[in-house]
Design a protein around this motif. Structure first.
Motif, short mmCIF file in Angstrom:
data_model
loop_
_atom_site.label_atom_id
_atom_site.label_comp_id
_atom_site.label_asym_id
_atom_site.label_seq_id
_atom_site.Cartn_x
_atom_site.Cartn_y
_atom_site.Cartn_z
N VAL A 138 0.82 -1.21 0.00
CA VAL A 138 0.00 0.00 0.00
C VAL A 138 0.86 1.27 0.00
O VAL A 138 0.37 2.36 -0.30
CB VAL A 138 -0.98 0.00 1.20
CG1 VAL A 138 -0.28 0.31 2.51
CG2 VAL A 138 -2.13 0.97 0.98
N GLY A 139 2.16 1.13 0.30
CA GLY A 139 3.03 2.30 0.29
C GLY A 139 4.48 1.94 0.51
O GLY A 139 4.79 1.11 1.38
N ARG A 140 5.39 2.54 -0.25
CA ARG A 140 6.83 2.28 -0.12
C ARG A 140 7.62 3.37 -0.84
O ARG A 140 7.07 4.11 -1.67
CB ARG A 140 7.20 0.91 -0.69
CG ARG A 140 6.82 0.72 -2.15
CD ARG A 140 7.07 -0.70 -2.61
NE ARG A 140 6.70 -0.91 -4.01
CZ ARG A 140 5.50 -1.32 -4.41
NH1 ARG A 140 4.55 -1.53 -3.51
NH2 ARG A 140 5.24 -1.50 -5.69
N PHE A 141 8.90 3.45 -0.54
CA PHE A 141 9.76 4.41 -1.23
C PHE A 141 9.99 3.99 -2.68
O PHE A 141 10.04 2.79 -3.00
CB PHE A 141 11.12 4.53 -0.52
CG PHE A 141 11.08 5.40 0.70
CD1 PHE A 141 11.06 6.79 0.58
CD2 PHE A 141 11.05 4.84 1.96
CE1 PHE A 141 11.02 7.60 1.70
CE2 PHE A 141 11.01 5.65 3.09
CZ PHE A 141 11.00 7.03 2.96
N LYS A 142 10.11 4.98 -3.54
CA LYS A 142 10.40 4.71 -4.95
C LYS A 142 11.67 3.86 -5.06
O LYS A 142 12.66 4.13 -4.39
CB LYS A 142 10.62 6.02 -5.71
CG LYS A 142 9.39 6.88 -5.88
CD LYS A 142 9.70 8.11 -6.72
CE LYS A 142 8.51 9.07 -6.77
NZ LYS A 142 7.34 8.50 -7.41
N GLY A 216 2.29 6.10 -2.19
CA GLY A 216 1.18 5.47 -1.49
C GLY A 216 1.05 5.97 -0.07
O GLY A 216 1.46 7.08 0.27
N LYS A 217 0.47 5.12 0.78
CA LYS A 217 0.25 5.48 2.19
C LYS A 217 1.04 4.55 3.10
O LYS A 217 1.49 3.48 2.69
CB LYS A 217 -1.24 5.40 2.54
CG LYS A 217 -2.08 6.49 1.89
CD LYS A 217 -3.51 6.48 2.45
CE LYS A 217 -4.32 7.64 1.90
NZ LYS A 217 -5.67 7.69 2.50
N CYS A 218 1.18 4.96 4.35
CA CYS A 218 1.91 4.16 5.33
C CYS A 218 0.91 3.38 6.18
O CYS A 218 0.00 3.95 6.78
CB CYS A 218 2.77 5.05 6.23
SG CYS A 218 3.72 4.13 7.46
N TYR A 219 1.09 2.06 6.22
CA TYR A 219 0.26 1.20 7.05
C TYR A 219 0.63 1.41 8.51
O TYR A 219 1.81 1.42 8.88
CB TYR A 219 0.49 -0.26 6.67
CG TYR A 219 -0.51 -1.22 7.30
CD1 TYR A 219 -1.61 -1.66 6.59
CD2 TYR A 219 -0.34 -1.67 8.60
CE1 TYR A 219 -2.53 -2.54 7.16
CE2 TYR A 219 -1.25 -2.54 9.18
CZ TYR A 219 -2.34 -2.97 8.45
OH TYR A 219 -3.24 -3.82 9.02
N VAL A 220 -0.38 1.62 9.37
CA VAL A 220 -0.15 1.79 10.80
C VAL A 220 -1.04 0.82 11.57
O VAL A 220 -2.04 0.33 11.04
CB VAL A 220 -0.42 3.24 11.26
CG1 VAL A 220 0.60 4.19 10.67
CG2 VAL A 220 -1.85 3.69 10.89
N PHE A 221 -0.67 0.56 12.81
CA PHE A 221 -1.33 -0.49 13.57
C PHE A 221 -2.32 0.08 14.59
O PHE A 221 -2.24 -0.20 15.78
CB PHE A 221 -0.28 -1.39 14.22
CG PHE A 221 0.59 -2.08 13.20
CD1 PHE A 221 0.24 -3.32 12.71
CD2 PHE A 221 1.72 -1.46 12.72
CE1 PHE A 221 1.01 -3.95 11.75
CE2 PHE A 221 2.51 -2.07 11.75
CZ PHE A 221 2.15 -3.32 11.26
N ASP A 222 -3.23 0.91 14.08
CA ASP A 222 -4.33 1.41 14.90
C ASP A 222 -5.55 1.55 14.01
O ASP A 222 -5.54 1.10 12.86
CB ASP A 222 -3.94 2.73 15.61
CG ASP A 222 -3.55 3.84 14.64
OD1 ASP A 222 -4.32 4.11 13.69
OD2 ASP A 222 -2.47 4.45 14.80
N SER A 223 -6.59 2.18 14.51
CA SER A 223 -7.86 2.20 13.78
C SER A 223 -7.80 3.00 12.49
O SER A 223 -8.70 2.87 11.64
CB SER A 223 -8.97 2.77 14.68
OG SER A 223 -8.69 4.12 15.04
N THR A 235 1.16 9.83 -4.50
CA THR A 235 0.55 9.01 -5.54
C THR A 235 -0.09 7.79 -4.89
O THR A 235 0.15 7.50 -3.72
CB THR A 235 1.60 8.57 -6.58
OG1 THR A 235 0.94 7.89 -7.65
CG2 THR A 235 2.63 7.65 -5.96
N VAL A 236 -0.92 7.10 -5.65
CA VAL A 236 -1.55 5.86 -5.18
C VAL A 236 -0.93 4.70 -5.95
O VAL A 236 -0.88 4.73 -7.18
CB VAL A 236 -3.07 5.87 -5.41
CG1 VAL A 236 -3.70 4.54 -5.00
CG2 VAL A 236 -3.72 7.01 -4.64
#
Length: 319
Positions: A138-142, A216-223, A235-236
């Motif tokens: 869902v998200g990472r550095f180029k 993309g976005k950064c996955y986090v471990f909350d709601s 970007t997506v």
């Protein structure tokens, strides 16, 4: 106003059980919710609470000489990002197969967000994502190297993929930095000489460097599940698991026996009732879909003040 705090510190704790009891009481007193892991090797947590309570928590944690070097990643949020409070003792503060590593003794060189940004595109550098596949999808550095891992404990098995880069500078990164401490320590142990890590992880990079070139976005471990990082060239990069349209809306499959972490657009989420497929949608144990696609783990109802009783947030605090 509320805050969410992300933090870790590798620092020996002689009696994790006693520390857990004391720390649990502190969190209850300050009305904090979240997940905290205590181990002999240190402390790792994500909590949310009112701004004043978070300020007091940060002050008290850093007043402990063992955690004086701890850095909090702080984000402003409109409400609690957790529904429960868990403070647990575990063998490690991040689940891995690297129990022998001691990052407080030897680990990769820390790079500030600006230093990481200045180095990441050089020809003698390779950027390595040490997170799980559902996170980097869902998200990472180029141009980052990803390692096709379902769990961080698989990292040693992916070492072969990195051996071709042994003559380069290895720049590791993860969400907040805790995985990189062990990953970079292990790389040094295995003979890699130029090993670095993004200090404070993706979250700090977004705060201090604008998140440039993080796609993309950064996955986090909350709601919240995912958060925006890149304010410069966003970007997506992810696509709906079902219809393949661009989507960075992450959910957990509503079938608890699957529980896959996947991107699922709003339309498909409604049609599949939060499931990743029609098979999971029809499973008899499928959880009711409330539109969020998140299913918080049940509390073990442990309260150090009262034993095994249910904990409820104080009046006015969302639980």
């Amino acid at each position: 106003m509320f805050r969410v705090l992300l933090y870790y510190c590798y620092s020996p704790i002689e009696d994790p059980e006693a520390f857990r009891e004391e720390h649990h009481r502190l969190c209850l007193r300050l009305n904090l919710l979240g997940r905290i892991i205590v181990a002999h090797e240190g402390l790792n947590g994500t909590v949310s609470g009112l701004t004043a309570d978070c300020e007091e928590y940060m002050r008290l944690v850093k007043a402990d000489p063992r955690f004086a070097a701890l850095e909090f990643k702080v984000d402003e949020v409109p409400e609690h990002t957790f529904q429960k409070l868990h403070v647990r003792v575990k063998p490690e503060i991040v689940h891995s197969s690297l129990h022998h590593t001691k990052p407080y003794e030897k680990t990769g060189q820390h790079l500030s967000p600006q230093e990481f940004k200045d180095l990441k595109d050089r020809d003698d550098v390779v950027v390595v994502d040490v997170r799980s596949d559902y996170e980097y999808n869902v998200g990472r550095f180029k141009n980052a190297v990803t390692l096709d891992m379902e769990n961080f404990r698989d990292f040693p098995e992916r070492l072969e993929k990195l051996k071709e880069f042994k003559d380069k500078k290895i720049l590791t990164y993860c969400t907040g930095g805790v995985k990189c401490e062990k990953a970079s320590a292990y790389l040094l142990e295995q003979g890699f000489e130029n090993v670095y890590q993004l200090h404070g992880g993706i979250i700090k990079y977004g705060i201090e460097a604008g998140g440039e070139d993080f796609d993309g976005k950064c996955y986090v471990f909350d709601s919240r599940v995912t958060v925006d990082v890149n304010r410069v060239n966003p970007t997506v990069i992810s696509h709906c698991h079902h219809c393949a349209t661009p989507s960075d809306r992450m959910v957990n499959c509503a079938n608890p026996h699957c529980n896959a972490h996947i991107p699922l657009c709003e339309t498909c989420s409604q049609q599949l009732e939060g499931a990743c497929s029609t098979i999971c949608q029809q499973h008899p144990d499928k959880r009711p879909y409330d539109g969020t696609g998140t299913y918080p783990k049940l509390s073990n109802n442990y309260n150090p003040e009262q034993g095994l009783l249910s904990y409820r947030a104080p009046s006015g605090i969302k639980n």
